[in-house]
Design a protein around this motif. Structure first.
Motif, PDB file in Angstrom:
ATOM      1  N   ALA A  46       4.076  15.926   0.309  1.00  0.00           N
ATOM      2  CA  ALA A  46       3.865  14.720  -0.485  1.00  0.00           C
ATOM      3  C   ALA A  46       3.532  13.525   0.407  1.00  0.00           C
ATOM      4  CB  ALA A  46       5.099  14.426  -1.343  1.00  0.00           C
ATOM      5  N   ALA A  47       4.221  13.429   1.540  1.00  0.00           N
ATOM      6  CA  ALA A  47       3.961  12.325   2.466  1.00  0.00           C
ATOM      7  C   ALA A  47       2.560  12.397   3.056  1.00  0.00           C
ATOM      8  CB  ALA A  47       5.008  12.335   3.577  1.00  0.00           C
ATOM      9  N   ARG A  48       2.073  13.614   3.227  1.00  0.00           N
ATOM     10  CA  ARG A  48       0.748  13.790   3.845  1.00  0.00           C
ATOM     11  C   ARG A  48      -0.394  13.774   2.839  1.00  0.00           C
ATOM     12  NH1 ARG A  48      -1.987  18.576   5.274  1.00  0.00           N
ATOM     13  NH2 ARG A  48      -0.125  19.837   4.875  1.00  0.00           N
ATOM     14  N   ALA A  76       8.448   7.140  -0.799  1.00  0.00           N
ATOM     15  CA  ALA A  76       7.007   7.084  -1.067  1.00  0.00           C
ATOM     16  C   ALA A  76       6.476   5.664  -1.054  1.00  0.00           C
ATOM     17  CB  ALA A  76       6.717   7.726  -2.423  1.00  0.00           C
ATOM     18  N   ASP A  77       5.242   5.535  -0.588  1.00  0.00           N
ATOM     19  CA  ASP A  77       4.536   4.264  -0.689  1.00  0.00           C
ATOM     20  C   ASP A  77       4.077   4.082  -2.134  1.00  0.00           C
ATOM     21  OD1 ASP A  77       4.796   3.821   2.061  1.00  0.00           O
ATOM     22  OD2 ASP A  77       2.952   4.929   2.499  1.00  0.00           O
ATOM     23  N   GLU A  78       3.859   2.832  -2.519  1.00  0.00           N
ATOM     24  CA  GLU A  78       3.354   2.562  -3.863  1.00  0.00           C
ATOM     25  C   GLU A  78       1.850   2.827  -3.924  1.00  0.00           C
ATOM     26  OE1 GLU A  78       5.019   1.936  -6.521  1.00  0.00           O
ATOM     27  OE2 GLU A  78       6.966   1.794  -5.552  1.00  0.00           O
TER      28      GLU A  78
END
Length: 228
Positions: A46-48, A76-78
């Motif tokens: 998910a991060a990638r 997570a980033d927005e």
């Protein structure tokens, strides 16, 4: 051209994961960006890959779907991915945990292909797949079993609750009782838009990311009691 929905599929059972991914790949407006067999792998992917929707199994060895959902949404980033959790049962303590973690909805594993695609599209568009009555039923079923958690939650959020205006507190209580925005508007003699504004402000003050979390908090803080 309609943007394609980017989906990450997470399930520890290979055949189920492959089946879900295959159905999604066959849909015209959906692309499977990755598959994960456990929560840790899901977090890394998910991060990638920055998916729009994470189709998250709950019961997995190691980092389960609840812990993975909580960590994913915290890190997570927005805009954060929307998490759609998978469960075998429609009344399940794991689903209650997913509500508290901020999942955008839940889907039964025996749902048909059309239901799966509809659910993914709905959460990708910002909807929540928790009927208020179902959410209330889940919370009422499991709040008594988490009495100590409820007391702790009440202590930790008491100061935040005191920051709500009278109307924000009233709207939060009615949300916990399972009323829709329209029903609250009729009861309080205000517009649907005003109800939404009060609820959004209350959720922002309390650090909540979903209506389901608002329902859970209303019960765990004692603002609403089971059966009332």
């Amino acid at each position: 051209m309609v943007p394609r929905i980017r989906v990450l599929v997470v399930d520890d059972q290979y055949l189920i994961r492959a089946g879900l991914a295959g159905l999604l790949r066959a849909a015209p407006n959906t692309v499977v960006v990755g598959e994960a067999a456990d929560g840790e792998e899901a977090l890394a992917l998910a991060a990638r890959l920055h998916p729009d929707v994470v189709l998250m199994d709950i019961r997995m060895p190691g980092t389960d779907g609840i812990a993975a959902t909580r960590r994913l949404l915290d890190q997570a980033d927005e805009p954060a991915p929307r998490v759609l959790v998978l469960t075998t049962f429609d009344l399940d303590e794991y689903v209650y945990g997913a509500l508290r973690a901020g999942a955008a909805g839940f889907l039964l594993k025996d749902s048909g292909p059309e239901r799966l695609l509809t659910a993914v599209a709905a959460v990708a568009n910002g909807d929540h797949l928790f009927a208020p009555t179902v959410t209330r039923r889940l919370v009422e079923a499991y709040t008594p079993a988490t009495g100590r958690k409820g007391a702790a939650a009440q202590d930790s959020t008491g100061e935040q609750l005191s920051e709500l205006t009278g109307r924000e507190r009233e709207v939060l209580e009615l949300t916990g009782r399972g009323l829709s925005n329209q029903q609250m508007a009729e009861r309080l003699f205000i517009s649907d838009a005003t109800v939404k504004t009060h609820l959004n402000r209350a959720m922002a003050k309390l650090g909540l990311s979903s209506r389901a979390q608002a329902v859970v908090l209303a019960y765990e803080t004692g603002l609403v009691s089971p059966g009332t």
